[in-house]
Design an enzyme around this catalytic site. Structure first.
Site, PDB file in Angstrom:
ATOM      1  CB  CYS A 107      -3.603  -1.781  -1.655  1.00  0.00           C
ATOM      2  SG  CYS A 107      -5.120  -1.331  -0.788  1.00  0.00           S
ATOM      3  CG  ASP A 133      15.164  37.326 -13.952  1.00  0.00           C
ATOM      4  OD1 ASP A 133      15.031  37.014 -15.145  1.00  0.00           O
ATOM      5  OD2 ASP A 133      14.229  37.760 -13.246  1.00  0.00           O
ATOM      6  CB  CYS A 189      -0.893   0.052   1.252  1.00  0.00           C
ATOM      7  SG  CYS A 189      -1.950  -1.375   1.495  1.00  0.00           S
ATOM      8  CB  CYS A 235      -3.550   2.511   2.483  1.00  0.00           C
ATOM      9  SG  CYS A 235      -4.821   1.270   2.097  1.00  0.00           S
TER      10      CYS A 235
END
Length: 494
Positions: free
Chosen positions: A65, A444, A34, A38
């Site tokens: 599962c 930038d 799982c 779950c």
């Protein structure tokens, strides 16, 4: 993480979805595996064992599962945050290299022997490249079984299986259901009101992610910089054309609160796994936003930005070579001008595609198609023409390999050696084309303006020094800094 038993147990007992994809819980009594979240009652601690991958679970004889569907978990964030051989190998396997080129092809791309690759993957993931590729084929088969009406023989072929028998055996082994039983379950579930309508010739699915996810800068950036004919924003979805190993495709990606809706139209269904992988990569869906945001919040001047809109992702690309070309076209010009330059290349050199559901017309031209372009036909300064033609030549002849498997430092060195490639161009390619989560753009203009407004240092050297505390997530810090501007890249189109 799977070796930290106490931490894994806590995650399972609290059903913590943040750890889905980090590890898998295998239950010794039921022989089922799982995801940590779950919804079933957690097993007793003494009946749990933890494994690092779905492939390792399957190889150890555990079945997926039926409730939590662990095969659909987001991928481990480690593979996109690291540049070592194992991480590069996982990115290549997800891109279908083992199915196309075999384990020798994977090893050749990494520069290792097949034995070294198998040993390293086995040590970290509990499974070798063939088992990892098999697990991916099983997941693709399930998608096709549940989301299409293709005959099972076509599903097996499209998912990459060598025979119907292998396909049937793998599906039964992994999902404890036959292919026909899986389809019957999906037909019944498909009667739910929230099931997306099926459109002939397309495959619809949901792309999971770890919450939170802020779609504003992610889809806003892709939409605002979209190249006409190749990309568009239509009916609440970002759409674009895809160049794939066996053909072409068109994808529509729609942001939803708990998933990304994905609708694919492919000329060859063998490309399904690769198309999904590239879309997940472009949208940075396997990121761990909790880890990223926690680190950036440690800076008191960044913390308000993170708290205001957590879960920002780095918008990437489906084609590193395409982005490199577009980065050069975007040097020192506006977003609109960059789109115009790119659109001219697309019209002149792009391959035409059909898009009956929208307005897309072309694939972005490949480096090989651009290798013969006439520099004088480009409405660019002479120096930038030389930069573009040199880049295209290096991409076309293979001397500059750019892709998800690139060594980030080696690629930077090669890019920096090209004429016209300064730090900004090199780093934006590292960030958005190569996926380096620590790529940084201190020069930038938007980053510097945002830094100054927040009280951060605004000169590149001083900002770089301050940003040492943001590592290894400086690319995400750039997204938060850019978000302080009113530029269209920071907002979903209306």
């Amino acid at each position: 993480m799977h070796t930290d038993t106490e931490r894994c147990v806590r995650a399972v007992q609290s059903k913590d979805a943040r750890f889905d994809g980090w590890f898998f819980t295998a239950v010794l009594t039921t022989r089922i595996y799982c995801r940590p979240s779950c919804p079933a009652v957690p097993p007793k601690v003494e009946n749990m064992t933890f494994l690092p991958s779905a492939a390792a679970c399957q190889q150890a004889g555990f079945r997926a599962c039926k409730r939590c569907r662990p095969d659909t978990s987001p991928g481990s964030p480690e593979w996109n945050a690291r540049a070592d051989a194992v991480a590069r190998a996982m990115r290549l396997i997800q891109d279908g290299v083992v199915d196309r080129e075999g384990v020798p092809g994977l090893a050749n791309r990494l520069g290792y022997s097949t034995r070294q690759v198998e040993r390293q993957l086995g040590a970290e993931l509990g499974a070798g490249p063939l088992a990892l590729a098999r697990a991916q084929r099983a997941q693709t088969a399930r998608l096709l079984i549940e989301t299409s009406e293709l005959p099972m023989g076509d599903v097996a072929f499209a998912a990459g299986f060598s025979s119907i028998r292998t396909f049937n055996d793998t599906v039964r082994e992994v999902f404890a259901l036959s292919p026909s039983e899986l389809r019957a379950r999906s037909v019944k579930a498909g009667r739910k009101k929230d099931a997306p309508p099926r459109i002939p010739g397309t495959i619809s699915l949901r792309l999971p992610f770890r919450a939170p996810l802020n779609p504003d800068n992610l889809f806003g950036h892709l939409a605002a910089t979209a190249v006409p004919g190749v990309e568009e924003w239509r009916d609440g979805a970002y759409r674009r054309t895809l160049r794939l190993p066996h053909g072409t495709g068109v994808v529509a990606l729609t942001p939803q609160p708990d998933h990304i809706g994905c609708r694919l139209a492919l000329t060859d269904l063998r490309d399904l796994t690769i198309a999904i992988s590239r879309c997940r990569w472009m949208l940075d869906l396997d990121a761990d936003p909790e880890a990223v945001d926690e680190q950036l919040r440690s800076d008191p001047l960044l913390a308000p930005l993170v708290d205001k809109a957590p879960g920002r992702r780095v918008p990437r690309t489906v084609d590193a070579a395409e982005f490199a070309v577009r980065a050069v076209l975007g040097q020192q010009v506006s977003t609109a001008a960059a789109r115009t330059h790119a659109a001219r290349l697309v019209t002149a050199y792009g391959e035409r595609v059909e898009d009956p559901l929208g307005g897309l017309t072309h694939l972005f031209p490949s480096p090989q198609a651009l290798a013969g372009l006439d520099p004088e036909s480009l409405a660019l300064p002479r120096s930038r023409r030389a930069t573009l033609t040199t880049l295209v030549s290096a991409l076309a002849d293979g001397s500059l390999p750019l892709g998800i498997d690139s060594d980030w430092d080696a690629a930077r060195a090669q890019l920096s050696a090209l004429p016209g490639f300064g730090p900004w161009t090199t780093e934006v390619i590292a960030m958005r084309a190569l996926g380096d989560p620590d790529a940084f753009l201190p020069s930038d203009l938007g980053v510097r303006r945002a830094a100054q407004g927040l009280g951060l240092p605004s000169t590149p050297s001083a900002l770089t020094a301050r940003a040492a505390g943001w590592r290894p997530w400086r690319a995400y810090a750039v997204q938060y800094l850019w978000a302080t501007d009113a530029h269209p890249i920071n907002h979903l189109p209306v």
